[in-house]
Scaffold this motif. Structure first.
Motif, mmCIF file in Angstrom:
data_model
loop_
_atom_site.group_PDB
_atom_site.id
_atom_site.type_symbol
_atom_site.label_atom_id
_atom_site.label_comp_id
_atom_site.label_asym_id
_atom_site.label_seq_id
_atom_site.Cartn_x
_atom_site.Cartn_y
_atom_site.Cartn_z
ATOM 1 N N LEU A 26 0.814 -1.216 0.000
ATOM 2 C CA LEU A 26 0.000 0.000 0.000
ATOM 3 C C LEU A 26 0.848 1.267 0.000
ATOM 4 O O LEU A 26 0.433 2.300 -0.532
ATOM 5 C CB LEU A 26 -0.942 -0.006 1.208
ATOM 6 C CG LEU A 26 -2.169 -0.908 1.046
ATOM 7 C CD1 LEU A 26 -2.821 -1.190 2.386
ATOM 8 C CD2 LEU A 26 -3.176 -0.284 0.079
ATOM 9 N N LEU A 27 2.018 1.201 0.578
ATOM 10 C CA LEU A 27 2.912 2.357 0.562
ATOM 11 C C LEU A 27 3.623 2.505 -0.778
ATOM 12 O O LEU A 27 4.176 3.566 -1.084
ATOM 13 C CB LEU A 27 3.948 2.230 1.687
ATOM 14 C CG LEU A 27 3.408 2.427 3.106
ATOM 15 C CD1 LEU A 27 4.478 2.121 4.137
ATOM 16 C CD2 LEU A 27 2.871 3.847 3.292
ATOM 17 N N ASN A 28 3.595 1.453 -1.583
ATOM 18 C CA ASN A 28 4.291 1.453 -2.871
ATOM 19 C C ASN A 28 3.330 1.676 -4.035
ATOM 20 O O ASN A 28 3.538 1.151 -5.134
ATOM 21 C CB ASN A 28 5.018 0.116 -3.047
ATOM 22 C CG ASN A 28 5.985 0.128 -4.211
ATOM 23 O OD1 ASN A 28 6.631 1.142 -4.480
ATOM 24 N ND2 ASN A 28 6.076 -0.989 -4.911
ATOM 25 N N GLN A 29 2.301 2.457 -3.821
ATOM 26 C CA GLN A 29 1.307 2.722 -4.861
ATOM 27 C C GLN A 29 1.782 3.769 -5.863
ATOM 28 O O GLN A 29 2.566 4.660 -5.526
ATOM 29 C CB GLN A 29 0.000 3.194 -4.231
ATOM 30 C CG GLN A 29 -0.719 2.137 -3.409
ATOM 31 C CD GLN A 29 -1.262 1.008 -4.265
ATOM 32 O OE1 GLN A 29 -2.156 1.193 -5.081
ATOM 33 N NE2 GLN A 29 -0.704 -0.186 -4.077
ATOM 34 N N ASP A 30 1.280 3.651 -7.099
ATOM 35 C CA ASP A 30 1.601 4.648 -8.118
ATOM 36 C C ASP A 30 0.555 5.772 -8.149
ATOM 37 O O ASP A 30 0.572 6.622 -9.036
ATOM 38 C CB ASP A 30 1.737 3.999 -9.495
ATOM 39 C CG ASP A 30 0.439 3.371 -10.013
ATOM 40 O OD1 ASP A 30 -0.619 3.524 -9.356
ATOM 41 O OD2 ASP A 30 0.475 2.715 -11.076
ATOM 42 N N VAL A 99 -1.957 -5.822 -2.323
ATOM 43 C CA VAL A 99 -2.586 -5.218 -3.496
ATOM 44 C C VAL A 99 -1.532 -4.899 -4.542
ATOM 45 O O VAL A 99 -0.345 -4.781 -4.235
ATOM 46 C CB VAL A 99 -3.353 -3.927 -3.119
ATOM 47 C CG1 VAL A 99 -4.476 -4.240 -2.144
ATOM 48 C CG2 VAL A 99 -2.413 -2.883 -2.531
ATOM 49 N N SER A 100 -1.976 -4.771 -5.785
ATOM 50 C CA SER A 100 -1.076 -4.417 -6.876
ATOM 51 C C SER A 100 -0.654 -2.951 -6.757
ATOM 52 O O SER A 100 -1.323 -2.149 -6.099
ATOM 53 C CB SER A 100 -1.762 -4.652 -8.220
ATOM 54 O OG SER A 100 -2.094 -6.014 -8.390
ATOM 55 N N LYS A 101 0.425 -2.615 -7.429
ATOM 56 C CA LYS A 101 0.964 -1.252 -7.387
ATOM 57 C C LYS A 101 -0.051 -0.222 -7.864
ATOM 58 O O LYS A 101 -0.071 0.912 -7.403
ATOM 59 C CB LYS A 101 2.229 -1.184 -8.255
ATOM 60 C CG LYS A 101 2.995 0.127 -8.177
ATOM 61 C CD LYS A 101 4.211 0.090 -9.077
ATOM 62 C CE LYS A 101 5.021 1.387 -8.997
ATOM 63 N NZ LYS A 101 5.662 1.569 -7.679
ATOM 64 N N ILE A 209 -6.302 -6.614 -9.287
ATOM 65 C CA ILE A 209 -5.601 -5.584 -8.515
ATOM 66 C C ILE A 209 -5.465 -5.955 -7.040
ATOM 67 O O ILE A 209 -4.752 -5.287 -6.294
ATOM 68 C CB ILE A 209 -6.313 -4.217 -8.626
ATOM 69 C CG1 ILE A 209 -7.769 -4.337 -8.178
ATOM 70 C CG2 ILE A 209 -6.228 -3.664 -10.052
ATOM 71 C CD1 ILE A 209 -8.485 -3.014 -8.034
ATOM 72 N N TYR A 210 -6.158 -7.014 -6.624
ATOM 73 C CA TYR A 210 -6.162 -7.417 -5.214
ATOM 74 C C TYR A 210 -5.739 -8.876 -5.117
ATOM 75 O O TYR A 210 -6.186 -9.718 -5.901
ATOM 76 C CB TYR A 210 -7.562 -7.239 -4.620
ATOM 77 C CG TYR A 210 -7.629 -7.347 -3.108
ATOM 78 C CD1 TYR A 210 -7.633 -6.217 -2.306
ATOM 79 C CD2 TYR A 210 -7.692 -8.595 -2.481
ATOM 80 C CE1 TYR A 210 -7.698 -6.306 -0.916
ATOM 81 C CE2 TYR A 210 -7.759 -8.698 -1.099
ATOM 82 C CZ TYR A 210 -7.758 -7.555 -0.319
ATOM 83 O OH TYR A 210 -7.822 -7.658 1.047
ATOM 84 N N HIS A 211 -4.895 -9.172 -4.128
ATOM 85 C CA HIS A 211 -4.365 -10.522 -3.967
ATOM 86 C C HIS A 211 -4.790 -11.085 -2.607
ATOM 87 O O HIS A 211 -4.212 -10.740 -1.566
ATOM 88 C CB HIS A 211 -2.846 -10.501 -4.099
ATOM 89 C CG HIS A 211 -2.371 -9.750 -5.306
ATOM 90 N ND1 HIS A 211 -2.666 -10.163 -6.592
ATOM 91 C CD2 HIS A 211 -1.672 -8.589 -5.435
ATOM 92 C CE1 HIS A 211 -2.142 -9.303 -7.454
ATOM 93 N NE2 HIS A 211 -1.541 -8.340 -6.770
ATOM 94 N N TYR A 212 -5.807 -11.922 -2.650
ATOM 95 C CA TYR A 212 -6.335 -12.544 -1.436
ATOM 96 C C TYR A 212 -5.452 -13.718 -1.033
ATOM 97 O O TYR A 212 -5.199 -14.617 -1.834
ATOM 98 C CB TYR A 212 -7.767 -13.024 -1.687
ATOM 99 C CG TYR A 212 -8.325 -13.909 -0.591
ATOM 100 C CD1 TYR A 212 -8.800 -13.354 0.591
ATOM 101 C CD2 TYR A 212 -8.378 -15.295 -0.742
ATOM 102 C CE1 TYR A 212 -9.317 -14.153 1.605
ATOM 103 C CE2 TYR A 212 -8.884 -16.107 0.267
ATOM 104 C CZ TYR A 212 -9.355 -15.525 1.426
ATOM 105 O OH TYR A 212 -9.849 -16.326 2.424
ATOM 106 N N ARG A 213 -4.981 -13.701 0.191
ATOM 107 C CA ARG A 213 -4.080 -14.749 0.661
ATOM 108 C C ARG A 213 -4.870 -15.848 1.387
ATOM 109 O O ARG A 213 -5.568 -15.594 2.362
ATOM 110 C CB ARG A 213 -3.028 -14.178 1.615
ATOM 111 C CG ARG A 213 -1.885 -15.158 1.919
ATOM 112 C CD ARG A 213 -1.023 -14.636 3.067
ATOM 113 N NE ARG A 213 -0.504 -13.307 2.818
ATOM 114 C CZ ARG A 213 0.633 -13.048 2.176
ATOM 115 N NH1 ARG A 213 1.358 -14.048 1.704
ATOM 116 N NH2 ARG A 213 1.038 -11.790 2.008
#
Length: 296
Positions: A26-30, A99-101, A209-213
């Protein structure tokens, strides 16, 4: 600082193993607009609170940690997040997922204008080193019609989780939409049915865009009986939708959505196998309960 566009709400309860990877994503978002991350931490004793504290110190203008001494469930935590949120939009992320970038930018780009209340993106399921994309849909239109469209046949798929979505906060406030504190699972299903029943404009897109673990310590994995809460969720959802939109409720609850039917069938099989119950008898009992539940 520019106007706050998105508040990311993360309920945190004993997420030590996965929380750092979630926050890093989340901190690495574009995303070029201003956003904040709200950590609603409720009584964790596994060290999750220290991770929250560390990330708040690392990004003091981005990450905000709210500590509550008692864990009252994920609905309670998300509702607290909604009370703290100040962004024009809100999104929910679970502390054990990533989550994706382009998670925030992809969702926000679909809002287009102020009429769009809910935007939904695609997601996959991460199980160890493997990942599997979940079937999704493309749609742009009325929320009522979206529910009826996606619940109408086996070829349609409706993701009933609250994450991988962006919500206009003023829409949630105007309709007094909160998660049901009285249930422990399937709270997303209830919340979403009620939200979409409020005649909102909505967008769905297929990009993941979302990665459910998927892991053994998740809330769903720990729960042995999903059948009882699934039926309870249907009953509560019917009541909430009926209060908002009686005509929609009559149409919506005349049959199960394919996805929820699949869940119930799986749980019947699981209970029959694990507890030595008669599967056919369990199916008949469930069918009778559903017959009483559905509006004819």
């Amino acid at each position: 600082m520019s106007q706050l566009k998105i508040s990311v709400i993360i309920p945190v309860y004993e997420e030590k193993e996965y929380l750092s990877s979630c926050l890093d994503s989340l901190l690495n978002q574009d995303f070029k607009e201003n956003y904040d991350i709200l950590l609603i931490e409720t009584g964790s004793d596994d060290g999750s609170d220290q991770i929250c504290k560390a990330y708040q110190e690392k990004a003091p203008n981005r990450v905000f940690w709210y500590h509550y001494p008692e864990n009252k469930g994920i609905s309670y935590a998300r509702n607290l997040g909604l009370l703290h949120a100040m962004g024009e939009y809100v999104t929910f992320v679970d502390g054990d997922d990533t989550v994706s970038k382009d998670y925030l930018s992809s969702l926000y780009s679909e809002t287009g204008n102020s009429d769009i209340a809910i935007v939904t993106g695609g997601h996959d399921i991460v199980d160890g080193e493997a990942s599997k994309k979940v079937k999704s849909v493309s749609y742009h239109g009325d929320g009522n019609k979206a529910l009826l469209k996606f619940y109408s046949g086996k070829k349609k798929y409706f993701n009933y989780t609250c994450w991988a979505r962006l919500y206009k906060r003023s829409f949630l406030q105007a309709n007094k939409l909160f998660f049901p504190n009285e249930v422990g699972v399937y709270e997303d299903f209830i919340f979403l049915n009620e939200a979409f029943s409020c005649s909102c404009q909505t967008v769905f897109f297929k990009e993941v865009i979302y990665h459910y673990r998927k892991h053994s310590s998740s809330t769903l994995a720990k729960k042995k009986d999903h059948l009882t809460p699934a039926l309870s969720a249907l009953q509560l959802s019917k009541m909430r939708v009926s209060m908002r939109n009686p005509e929609l409720a009559k149409k919506l609850f005349s049959h199960l959505s394919f996805r929820f039917s699949l869940r119930i069938r799986k749980e019947i099989k699981k209970l029959a196998n694990s507890e030595g119950k008669d599967k056919k008898k369990l199916q008949e009992e469930t069918k009778e309960k559903l017959a009483l539940l559905f509006v004819k």
